[in-house]
Design a protein around this motif. Structure first.
Motif, PDB file in Angstrom:
ATOM      1  N   ILE A   1      -7.458  -0.709  10.431  1.00  0.00           N
ATOM      2  CA  ILE A   1      -6.694  -1.256  10.550  1.00  0.00           C
ATOM      3  C   ILE A   1      -6.168  -0.767  11.811  1.00  0.00           C
ATOM      4  CG2 ILE A   1      -6.688  -1.583   8.516  1.00  0.00           C
ATOM      5  CD1 ILE A   1      -4.770   0.581   7.621  1.00  0.00           C
ATOM      6  N   ASN A   2      -4.789  -0.845  12.591  1.00  0.00           N
ATOM      7  CA  ASN A   2      -4.246  -0.207  12.648  1.00  0.00           C
ATOM      8  C   ASN A   2      -2.674   0.031  12.560  1.00  0.00           C
ATOM      9  OD1 ASN A   2      -5.997  -0.052  15.908  1.00  0.00           O
ATOM     10  ND2 ASN A   2      -5.443  -2.471  15.826  1.00  0.00           N
ATOM     11  N   LEU A   3      -2.166   1.580  12.723  1.00  0.00           N
ATOM     12  CA  LEU A   3      -0.688   1.879  11.793  1.00  0.00           C
ATOM     13  C   LEU A   3       0.498   1.603  12.854  1.00  0.00           C
ATOM     14  CD1 LEU A   3      -1.992   4.282   9.069  1.00  0.00           C
ATOM     15  CD2 LEU A   3      -1.679   1.827   8.843  1.00  0.00           C
ATOM     16  N   TYR A   4       1.268   1.151  12.323  1.00  0.00           N
ATOM     17  CA  TYR A   4       2.413   1.574  13.478  1.00  0.00           C
ATOM     18  C   TYR A   4       3.943   1.766  12.931  1.00  0.00           C
ATOM     19  CZ  TYR A   4       3.078  -3.839  13.266  1.00  0.00           C
ATOM     20  OH  TYR A   4       3.421  -4.871  12.838  1.00  0.00           O
ATOM     21  N   GLN A   5       4.614   2.410  13.248  1.00  0.00           N
ATOM     22  CA  GLN A   5       6.300   2.621  12.660  1.00  0.00           C
ATOM     23  C   GLN A   5       7.130   1.245  13.380  1.00  0.00           C
ATOM     24  OE1 GLN A   5       7.702   4.928  10.577  1.00  0.00           O
ATOM     25  NE2 GLN A   5       4.953   5.227  10.384  1.00  0.00           N
ATOM     26  N   ALA A   6       7.777   1.063  12.892  1.00  0.00           N
ATOM     27  CA  ALA A   6       8.582  -0.009  13.537  1.00  0.00           C
ATOM     28  C   ALA A   6      10.484   0.007  12.215  1.00  0.00           C
ATOM     29  CB  ALA A   6       7.827  -1.515  13.495  1.00  0.00           C
TER      30      ALA A   6
ATOM     31  N   GLU B   1     -19.182   2.500   5.030  1.00  0.00           N
ATOM     32  CA  GLU B   1     -18.724   4.225   5.555  1.00  0.00           C
ATOM     33  C   GLU B   1     -17.009   4.757   4.063  1.00  0.00           C
ATOM     34  OE1 GLU B   1     -18.112   5.666   9.281  1.00  0.00           O
ATOM     35  OE2 GLU B   1     -20.417   5.177   9.434  1.00  0.00           O
ATOM     36  N   LEU B   2     -16.229   2.716   3.356  1.00  0.00           N
ATOM     37  CA  LEU B   2     -15.413   3.428   2.779  1.00  0.00           C
ATOM     38  C   LEU B   2     -16.186   3.882   1.519  1.00  0.00           C
ATOM     39  CD1 LEU B   2     -13.312   0.298   4.042  1.00  0.00           C
ATOM     40  CD2 LEU B   2     -13.723   2.588   4.530  1.00  0.00           C
ATOM     41  N   THR B   3     -15.043   4.280   0.456  1.00  0.00           N
ATOM     42  CA  THR B   3     -15.286   4.810  -1.078  1.00  0.00           C
ATOM     43  C   THR B   3     -15.370   3.575  -1.414  1.00  0.00           C
ATOM     44  OG1 THR B   3     -13.141   5.682  -1.293  1.00  0.00           O
ATOM     45  CG2 THR B   3     -14.741   7.069  -0.536  1.00  0.00           C
ATOM     46  N   ASP B   4     -15.161   2.957  -3.051  1.00  0.00           N
ATOM     47  CA  ASP B   4     -15.164   2.591  -3.214  1.00  0.00           C
ATOM     48  C   ASP B   4     -12.905   1.784  -3.190  1.00  0.00           C
ATOM     49  OD1 ASP B   4     -16.864   1.234  -4.050  1.00  0.00           O
ATOM     50  OD2 ASP B   4     -17.948   1.963  -5.666  1.00  0.00           O
ATOM     51  N   ARG B   5     -12.339   2.967  -3.880  1.00  0.00           N
ATOM     52  CA  ARG B   5     -11.410   2.860  -3.717  1.00  0.00           C
ATOM     53  C   ARG B   5     -10.761   1.567  -1.397  1.00  0.00           C
ATOM     54  NH1 ARG B   5      -8.524   7.677  -5.187  1.00  0.00           N
ATOM     55  NH2 ARG B   5      -8.741   8.184  -3.128  1.00  0.00           N
ATOM     56  N   GLN B   6     -11.181   2.888  -1.297  1.00  0.00           N
ATOM     57  CA  GLN B   6     -10.907   2.708  -0.003  1.00  0.00           C
ATOM     58  C   GLN B   6     -11.257   1.629   0.301  1.00  0.00           C
ATOM     59  OE1 GLN B   6     -13.139   5.620   2.102  1.00  0.00           O
ATOM     60  NE2 GLN B   6     -11.075   7.011   1.573  1.00  0.00           N
ATOM     61  N   TYR B   7     -12.987   0.987   0.333  1.00  0.00           N
ATOM     62  CA  TYR B   7     -12.813  -0.500   0.005  1.00  0.00           C
ATOM     63  C   TYR B   7     -12.453  -1.970  -0.333  1.00  0.00           C
ATOM     64  CZ  TYR B   7     -15.650  -5.158   0.452  1.00  0.00           C
ATOM     65  OH  TYR B   7     -15.923  -6.105  -0.044  1.00  0.00           O
ATOM     66  N   ARG B   8     -11.816  -0.965  -1.771  1.00  0.00           N
ATOM     67  CA  ARG B   8     -10.590  -2.226  -1.864  1.00  0.00           C
ATOM     68  C   ARG B   8      -9.170  -2.103  -1.834  1.00  0.00           C
ATOM     69  NH1 ARG B   8     -10.155  -3.340  -8.202  1.00  0.00           N
ATOM     70  NH2 ARG B   8      -7.767  -4.124  -8.815  1.00  0.00           N
ATOM     71  N   LEU B   9      -8.612  -1.115  -0.990  1.00  0.00           N
ATOM     72  CA  LEU B   9      -7.425  -0.846  -0.112  1.00  0.00           C
ATOM     73  C   LEU B   9      -8.063  -2.253   1.135  1.00  0.00           C
ATOM     74  CD1 LEU B   9      -4.729   0.018   0.066  1.00  0.00           C
ATOM     75  CD2 LEU B   9      -5.561   1.860   1.073  1.00  0.00           C
ATOM     76  N   TYR B  10      -8.796  -1.860   1.579  1.00  0.00           N
ATOM     77  CA  TYR B  10      -9.112  -2.671   2.848  1.00  0.00           C
ATOM     78  C   TYR B  10      -8.779  -4.063   2.458  1.00  0.00           C
ATOM     79  CZ  TYR B  10     -10.827  -3.886   7.318  1.00  0.00           C
ATOM     80  OH  TYR B  10     -11.755  -5.379   8.794  1.00  0.00           O
ATOM     81  N   SER B  11      -9.468  -4.184   1.642  1.00  0.00           N
ATOM     82  CA  SER B  11      -9.935  -5.599   0.783  1.00  0.00           C
ATOM     83  C   SER B  11      -8.312  -6.282   0.730  1.00  0.00           C
ATOM     84  CB  SER B  11     -11.281  -6.059   0.216  1.00  0.00           C
ATOM     85  OG  SER B  11     -12.350  -5.441   0.320  1.00  0.00           O
ATOM     86  N   GLY B  12      -7.472  -5.627   0.465  1.00  0.00           N
ATOM     87  CA  GLY B  12      -6.374  -5.811  -0.308  1.00  0.00           C
ATOM     88  C   GLY B  12      -5.477  -6.446   0.637  1.00  0.00           C
ATOM     89  N   VAL B  13      -6.119  -4.974   1.551  1.00  0.00           N
ATOM     90  CA  VAL B  13      -4.707  -5.854   2.892  1.00  0.00           C
ATOM     91  C   VAL B  13      -4.723  -7.062   3.229  1.00  0.00           C
ATOM     92  CG1 VAL B  13      -4.077  -3.185   2.903  1.00  0.00           C
ATOM     93  CG2 VAL B  13      -5.640  -4.558   4.448  1.00  0.00           C
ATOM     94  N   TYR B  14      -6.423  -7.659   2.747  1.00  0.00           N
ATOM     95  CA  TYR B  14      -5.868  -8.623   3.950  1.00  0.00           C
ATOM     96  C   TYR B  14      -5.111  -9.832   2.604  1.00  0.00           C
ATOM     97  CZ  TYR B  14      -9.872  -8.519   7.316  1.00  0.00           C
ATOM     98  OH  TYR B  14     -10.758  -8.492   8.165  1.00  0.00           O
TER      99      TYR B  14
ATOM    100  N   GLU C   1      -5.414   6.038   6.175  1.00  0.00           N
ATOM    101  CA  GLU C   1      -5.424   6.962   7.349  1.00  0.00           C
ATOM    102  C   GLU C   1      -6.618   7.358   7.316  1.00  0.00           C
ATOM    103  OE1 GLU C   1      -2.953  10.998   6.565  1.00  0.00           O
ATOM    104  OE2 GLU C   1      -1.113   9.847   6.390  1.00  0.00           O
ATOM    105  N   VAL C   2      -7.215   7.126   6.668  1.00  0.00           N
ATOM    106  CA  VAL C   2      -9.309   6.733   6.517  1.00  0.00           C
ATOM    107  C   VAL C   2      -9.769   5.261   7.169  1.00  0.00           C
ATOM    108  CG1 VAL C   2     -11.345   7.367   5.135  1.00  0.00           C
ATOM    109  CG2 VAL C   2      -9.525   8.655   5.093  1.00  0.00           C
ATOM    110  N   ILE C   3      -9.076   4.511   6.526  1.00  0.00           N
ATOM    111  CA  ILE C   3      -9.533   3.534   7.359  1.00  0.00           C
ATOM    112  C   ILE C   3      -9.268   3.317   9.094  1.00  0.00           C
ATOM    113  CG2 ILE C   3      -8.697   1.207   7.088  1.00  0.00           C
ATOM    114  CD1 ILE C   3      -8.461   1.337   3.722  1.00  0.00           C
ATOM    115  N   ALA C   4      -7.521   3.492   8.867  1.00  0.00           N
ATOM    116  CA  ALA C   4      -6.772   3.537  10.725  1.00  0.00           C
ATOM    117  C   ALA C   4      -8.408   4.698  11.357  1.00  0.00           C
ATOM    118  CB  ALA C   4      -5.871   3.931  10.398  1.00  0.00           C
TER     119      ALA C   4
END
Length: 96
Positions: free
Chosen positions: A66-71, A9-22, A58-61
């Motif tokens: 992924i889980n996003l959080y503040q610290a 369901e991810l766009t190409d840019r979202q997939y690149r971002l998701y892969s990149g955070v690995y 935010e879409v990926i989360a």
């Protein structure tokens, strides 16, 4: 990972971002979810706006990938299925 329908369901840019955070994550699957930092490491040769990277995080989360959080005033991310997909032979404790 690739068989997960949420990935499809991810766009190409979202997939690149998701892969990149690995690639940017530590041995616990945690990463700095700062759009400027991610742009420099994942979209270095792309004309991608910081606002688009933030929206994509935010879409990926929202899909539970992924889980996003503040610290300490920073936004961090945790790859939800990191340990299901990765085996770290000599893990380093997370500094995040």
């Amino acid at each position: 990972m690739l068989e997960d329908p949420r990935i499809g369901e991810l766009t190409d840019r979202q997939y690149r971002l998701y892969s990149g955070v690995y690639l940017k994550s530590d041995d616990a699957g945690r990463f700095l979810a700062n759009p400027a930092y991610l742009k420099g490491g994942i979209f270095i040769y792309r004309d991608t706006a910081l606002e688009d990277i933030q929206a994509d995080l935010e879409v990926i989360a929202g899909k539970g990938l992924i889980n996003l959080y503040q610290a300490s005033g920073q936004t961090y991310g945790l790859i939800a299925s990191f340990f299901d997909e990765q085996t770290i032979s000599k893990p380093t404790p997370s500094k995040i």
